[in-house]
Design an enzyme around this catalytic site. Structure first.
Site, mmCIF file in Angstrom:
data_model
loop_
_atom_site.group_PDB
_atom_site.id
_atom_site.type_symbol
_atom_site.label_atom_id
_atom_site.label_comp_id
_atom_site.label_asym_id
_atom_site.label_seq_id
_atom_site.Cartn_x
_atom_site.Cartn_y
_atom_site.Cartn_z
ATOM 1 N N PHE A 1 -40.944 43.446 -27.355
ATOM 2 C CA PHE A 1 -41.658 43.403 -28.619
ATOM 3 C C PHE A 1 -41.737 44.741 -29.320
ATOM 4 C CE2 PHE A 1 -42.878 39.632 -26.500
ATOM 5 C CZ PHE A 1 -43.067 38.701 -27.499
ATOM 6 N N GLY A 2 -41.469 45.771 -28.616
ATOM 7 C CA GLY A 2 -41.558 47.072 -29.253
ATOM 8 C C GLY A 2 -41.779 48.156 -28.233
ATOM 9 N N ASP B 1 -60.863 37.867 -9.786
ATOM 10 C CA ASP B 1 -61.989 38.072 -8.894
ATOM 11 C C ASP B 1 -62.828 39.232 -9.430
ATOM 12 O OD1 ASP B 1 -63.770 38.613 -6.957
ATOM 13 O OD2 ASP B 1 -62.304 39.154 -5.418
HETATM 14 N N1 LIG Z 1 -52.330 49.571 -21.567
HETATM 15 C C1 LIG Z 1 -51.241 50.145 -21.044
HETATM 16 N N2 LIG Z 1 -51.363 51.270 -20.314
HETATM 17 C C2 LIG Z 1 -50.261 51.870 -19.791
HETATM 18 N N3 LIG Z 1 -49.010 51.407 -19.943
HETATM 19 C C3 LIG Z 1 -48.835 50.286 -20.655
HETATM 20 C C4 LIG Z 1 -49.929 49.598 -21.246
HETATM 21 N N4 LIG Z 1 -49.450 48.521 -21.894
HETATM 22 C C5 LIG Z 1 -48.128 48.538 -21.720
HETATM 23 N N5 LIG Z 1 -47.742 49.590 -20.972
HETATM 24 C C6 LIG Z 1 -46.369 49.918 -20.568
HETATM 25 O O1 LIG Z 1 -45.482 49.506 -21.571
HETATM 26 C C7 LIG Z 1 -44.573 48.549 -21.064
HETATM 27 C C8 LIG Z 1 -44.281 47.530 -22.124
HETATM 28 O O2 LIG Z 1 -45.503 46.870 -22.427
HETATM 29 P P1 LIG Z 1 -45.537 45.336 -22.710
HETATM 30 O O3 LIG Z 1 -45.009 44.607 -21.543
HETATM 31 O O4 LIG Z 1 -46.894 44.957 -23.154
HETATM 32 O O5 LIG Z 1 -44.529 45.268 -23.917
HETATM 33 P P2 LIG Z 1 -43.608 44.111 -24.326
HETATM 34 O O6 LIG Z 1 -42.833 44.530 -25.496
HETATM 35 O O7 LIG Z 1 -44.408 42.876 -24.476
HETATM 36 O O8 LIG Z 1 -42.698 44.008 -23.058
HETATM 37 P P3 LIG Z 1 -42.002 42.770 -22.480
HETATM 38 O O9 LIG Z 1 -40.605 42.860 -22.876
HETATM 39 O O10 LIG Z 1 -42.205 42.944 -21.019
HETATM 40 O O11 LIG Z 1 -42.707 41.593 -23.027
HETATM 41 C C9 LIG Z 1 -45.235 47.990 -19.827
HETATM 42 O O12 LIG Z 1 -44.317 47.560 -18.897
HETATM 43 C C10 LIG Z 1 -46.032 49.146 -19.303
HETATM 44 O O13 LIG Z 1 -45.251 49.943 -18.479
#
Ligand SMILES: Nc1ncnc2c1ncn2[C@@H]1O[C@H](COP(=O)(O)OP(=O)(O)OP(=O)(O)O)[C@@H](O)[C@H]1O
Length: 928
Positions: A140-141, A243
């Site tokens: 997603f980004g 939990d």
């Molecule tokens: N709150 C957070 N604190 C620290 N690292 C984070 C956090 N949120 C996301 N990340 C890091 O950023 C990465 C990407 O986040 P996220 O999975 O939410 O994005 P995405 O674009 O939805 O990825 P995916 O392709 O897995 O759906 C995570 O794997 C994690 O390593």
């Protein structure tokens, strides 16, 4: 470093002693010849220190003068020198960094080009987020660690790609997280990431989260792909199941980017491959039960350090499942699944899988294809991955996993017993039959989680009602969120109740809904499960070409109530009792035509690669790109489905003695029973005598060094699988890696295996799929959310949450890595032994044309379902009670403290949550 002349604030204006710099211009600064003079040591280079009566001159080291004091040094050389940050070369953290889209703000991938110290601004609140580093990159980004001076904290900001589909789906994530945060998120033991803010910046939706530590993949990697001690596995497992009492190292579920409401599934292609459930793989209508499968995979991986089913392709994945579990999907599932022909051959009731005692007597009508048969059928060789484990069967893989070195005899005995518990636990999760797979509640009561002794295979009681269903059918029109979600006809599982009012209730009116007819073609694309939209999710029935559906303005209230009681999910999939027919129009359809209360359902990974729940932090995004299976978030991934897990309200017939489900399970677990007494343990020890112990350190022993560091800014290794750990990594280092030479050859740790190939991702998947797929529901949702929350303004939960009801995507990212070496490569000869009846090729369409509109229940597993149908109210009420307990706890502990949005009183918020619920029915209209 470049030096500029001008004010420190804006770097512009000012003069010129050191170079030419056009007034107000942003053109590059050019140094004038002679602007800097040779460095001379003045007093600034030394410090006068007075010790007692003596004054000592301490000269500053050169390295200090050329680094942290470089500005002062420059000033010595040129008194007119002024430092201007704005003129610093940009340290890009986005790759590629070329701004080619969106007026130069975005790169070719529609990602906002970020660099260190670039600033994201919430235009409404004026809150500024100063980008410091990249935490990860996903489908997603990007996720960046940012500093917010307003709150004096580091946060993680997810900057969504500048693409409508991603934007809209991200709004879904926002709405779901808001709901979860507001209704459940109450204290430090809350295991879902907190959302802090969201806004649009340069056409990118930005979501601010609390900053967490490493994700599960990173943690496992840090442990050199060795499993964790069982007490850690247990702790993480129970936390995923929300939990609230769990202490110690914490994991949090992140990435709800693809979460959906149960019964509102849109995509059939979901879940990261390693964590993909059999029903998804086979194209069988799925429910939130898929998350329990993924959860089981993750639990196993936490123990083993490697994915349990690390299929290199779907064919390979299925083979591994069958090998490891010693079973294959039940015939009734295969009969109705869309992709059965791809992997199985219909052979009539003659096929026995394997020859082990436990499975003797189970005769199947389908036989899994050999690799050769698959190739002949699909015109391509199946990709077969390496086998990671030295043993094949789940029981062996777990029981014979290398033991920690130097355990005392008593500790070994305990470890053996604990492993038996783990196997029994996993058996209930990685259960082929989604109807028999344990629900979160059932799993959470397992001795592996509770710590109680396991004296026989766990036989969880069916979840039963604790409130009388008659209460549920009362609708308070003024306060529809007041707790009667059944009243809204939102309980597919309470069939009899709903049946009594579905068509005649003022809350329901039937509207015809036409759709394209065939599976997956309801106004969308072929890859969808076509139960999209409100009407076609639960409340639909009839001819697929002229489907009847219910229009319910009260539908969303049901969800509201759920949220109010503190549980992020709504109800049960009807197909927990009734195997839904594979035809999309009937997916999740209750014969009673209920509008389905939806749980945040399946974890999807249709857009998300196998990042998942066990997700990798892409500090090196180049290595683990969005399409890397290694990134998987439980996250999501299945872990990100923790919430899903909790909401998952399926019921299982374990408690029904004599049911086929129970018998099956017991027969497959019999051989474990003997291990639960002392004598058996001893014999087990004998069996293990060949095992070389390893020196795996215990995480538990390091607990003291774990420190919650939420919002701390430091981002050590942690968890996320979208499960994130909020602890520093150093503790893990205390786990001394085992010396491979100390291991028997057959029991080496798999840590020596290669790291997963980043390219090892499902070839069927591409990010483009997301953009191609019908985001109909999402659009509807996002517009609702966007209207309600007025992007850029503080969040209005009331309007936001309403959008949730119109969501339909789900994603489960699980991922992990897989390092591997070739172990136990099998030829799978056991699957080749039977001849087939080619004259009767399986055709799901042909075989079941006559049942296409009927839930496929009785003829498949009468005993299993009949028991459930006898107790619909009991099951339902139990759910309500358990969720209420959660809500109570939440309310006692108060609201999250760091929200930057308005957090109204939970009750009023709940009441208002779906105030625009009339839009609910619009989907039906639009769908027509
Ligand atoms: N709150 C957070 N604190 C620290 N690292 C984070 C956090 N949120 C996301 N990340 C890091 O950023 C990465 C990407 O986040 P996220 O999975 O939410 O994005 P995405 O674009 O939805 O990825 P995916 O392709 O897995 O759906 C995570 O794997 C994690 O390593």
């Amino acid at each position: 470093m470049e030096a500029g002349v001008g004010s420190k604030e804006d770097g512009s204006g000012g003069r010129q002693a050191g170079g030419s710099y056009g007034s107000g211009s942003s053109s590059a600064w050019t140094p004038l010849v002679g602007a800097f003079r040779p460095y001379q040591t003045f007093n600034t280079c030394s410090t006068s220190v007075r010790l007692g009566g003596l004054e000592t001159i301490v000269r500053k080291p050169l390295v200090a003068r050329l680094t942290k004091e470089i500005v002062e040094t420059f000033l010595i050389c040129n008194p007119d020198f002024r430092f201007s940050e704005i003129l610093n070369p940009k340290r890009f953290i986005t790759s590629p960094s070329d701004g080619v889209l969106n007026d130069g703000y975005d790169n070719k991938d529609n990602d906002l080009v970020l660099y260190v110290n670039s600033i994201l601004v919430n235009a409404a609140s004026k809150q500024r987020y100063i980008v410091k580093e990249l935490l990860g990159q996903g489908t997603f980004g990007q996720v960046a660690k940012c500093w917010t001076s307003e709150t004096d904290n580091y946060v993680a900001v997810k900057i969504i790609k500048n693409q409508p589909a991603y934007y809209q789906q991200a709004l879904v994530e926002v709405s779901i997280l808001l709901m979860l945060n507001q209704k459940v998120n109450s204290d430090e033991h809350y295991h879902i990431v907190r959302i802090l803010d969201y806004f649009v910046y340069q056409r990118h939706l930005c979501i601010s989260f609390e900053l967490l530590s490493s994700n599960l993949y990173e943690l496992i990697k840090l442990n050199q792909f060795r499993g964790f001690p069982l007490n850690i596995v247990r702790r993480f497992s129970s936390q995923v199941m929300l939990d609230l009492d769990s202490t110690g190292p914490d994991i949090k579920i992140i990435d709800f980017g693809s979460a959906c409401l149960e019964g509102r599934t849109v995509y059939s292609y979901i879940q990261s491959r390693y964590y993909r459930s059999p029903e998804v793989l086979l194209g069988y209508p799925y429910t939130a039960a898929v998350d329990m499968w993924s959860f089981g995979c993750i639990v196993a991986e936490l123990f083993l350090g490697l994915p349990l089913f690390a299929g290199a392709s779907e064919f390979d994945l299925l083979q591994r499942m069958i090998e490891i579990l010693g079973e294959q999907p039940p015939d009734d599932l295969l009969r109705d699944a869309q992709n059965t022909n791809k992997f199985f051959k219909h052979v009539g009731s003659i096929y026995r899988l394997g020859d082990e005692d436990a499975y003797k007597g189970v005769i199947h009508t389908y036989r899994v294809l050999t690799a050769e048969e698959y190739e002949a059928r699909e015109s391509k060789k199946p990709v077969i991955g390496k086998r990671y484990f030295n043993y094949v069967k789940l029981e062996d893989v777990i029981a014979k996993y290398p033991f920690k070195k130097n355990l005392l005899e008593e500790e070994v005995k305990k470890e053996i017993l604990d492993r038996l518990k783990l196997v029994d636990f996993l058996r209930g999760l990685v259960e082929f039959d989604p109807a028999k797979r344990w629900s979160p509640l059932q799993a959470s009561n397992h001795p592996f989680i509770t710590g109680e002794a396991l004296t026989c295979p766990y036989n969880p009681p069916p979840e039963s009602l604790k409130i009388r269903a008659v209460q549920s059918v009362t609708v308070d029109h003024h306060n529809p969120g007041g707790g009667h979600w059944l009243a809204a006809g939102l309980s597919p599982q309470v069939q009899n109740v709903n049946r009594s009012f579905t068509k005649n209730s003022p809350q329901f009116s039937m509207v015809p809904l036409s759709h394209g007819g065939s599976y997956g073609s309801m106004g969308s694309h072929g890859s969808y499960i076509d139960n999209y939209g409100i009407g076609s999710s639960y409340g639909s029935y009839g001819d697929p070409n002229n489907m009847q559906t219910y229009f319910s303005p009260v539908g969303p209230y049901g969800m509201n109530v759920q949220a109010q009681v503190g549980v992020p999910f709504l109800g049960t999939s009807p197909d927990t009792w009734r195997r839904p027919h594979r035809h999309g129009s009937l997916f999740g359809v209750s014969p009673t035509g209920n509008l389905g209360p939806m749980s945040l359902g399946a974890s999807p990974s249709q857009f998300t690669p196998p990042s998942s729940q066990v997700q990798i932090s892409t500090v090196s995004p180049g290595k683990y790109g969005s399409s890397s299976p290694a990134r998987g978030s439980l996250h999501g991934s299945p872990l990100s489905k923790a919430a899903v897990v909790a909401q998952y309200n399926r019921r299982r017939a374990w408690g029904n003695p004599g049911s086929s489900a129970v018998q099956l399970h017991e027969s497959s677990s019999q051989h474990w029973q003997g291990y639960h007494n002392e004598g058996s343990v001893s014999s087990q020890l004998d069996n293990y005598s060949h095992v070389q112990f390893s020196s795996r350190g215990s995480l538990a022993s390091s607990n003291n060094s774990y420190r919650r560091q939420q919002m701390s800014g430091g981002r050590g290794p942690g968890l996320s699988a979208n499960t994130h750990l909020s602890h520093p990594p150093s503790t893990l280092n205390s786990n001394a890696p085992p010396s491979h030479t100390s291991l028997a050859s057959g029991d080496k740790y798999e840590s020596s295996l290669l790291l997963p190939d980043p390219a090892d991702w499902d070839p069927n998947y591409s990010d483009e799929l997301l953009l191609q797929e019908d985001n109909y529901d999402v659009s509807s949702l996002s517009s609702g959310i966007a209207n309600g929350m007025q992007l850029g303004n503080v969040i209005n939960p009331a309007t936001l949450t309403s959008g949730v009801t119109r969501l339909s995507h789900n994603v489960n990212q699980a991922s992990t890595s897989s390092s591997s070496r070739l172990l136990n490569q099998r030829t799978d000869g056991q699957f080749q032994a039977h001849s087939l009846d080619e004259s009767n090729p399986h055709s799901t369409n042909d075989l079941h044309a006559g049942f296409s509109r009927l839930p496929n229940v009785a003829q498949n597993s009468p005993s299993r379902f009949s028991q459930q149908s006898q107790q619909p109210f009991n099951r339902y009420n139990n759910h309500m009670q358990s969720t209420s307990m959660h809500g109570l706890r939440t309310q006692q502990k108060g609201q999250p403290s760091r929200s930057t949005y308005n957090v109204p009183d939970s009750r009023s918020a709940a009441n208002n949550m779906f105030s625009n619920s009339m839009q609910w029915g619009n989907l039906c209209n639009r769908a027509i």
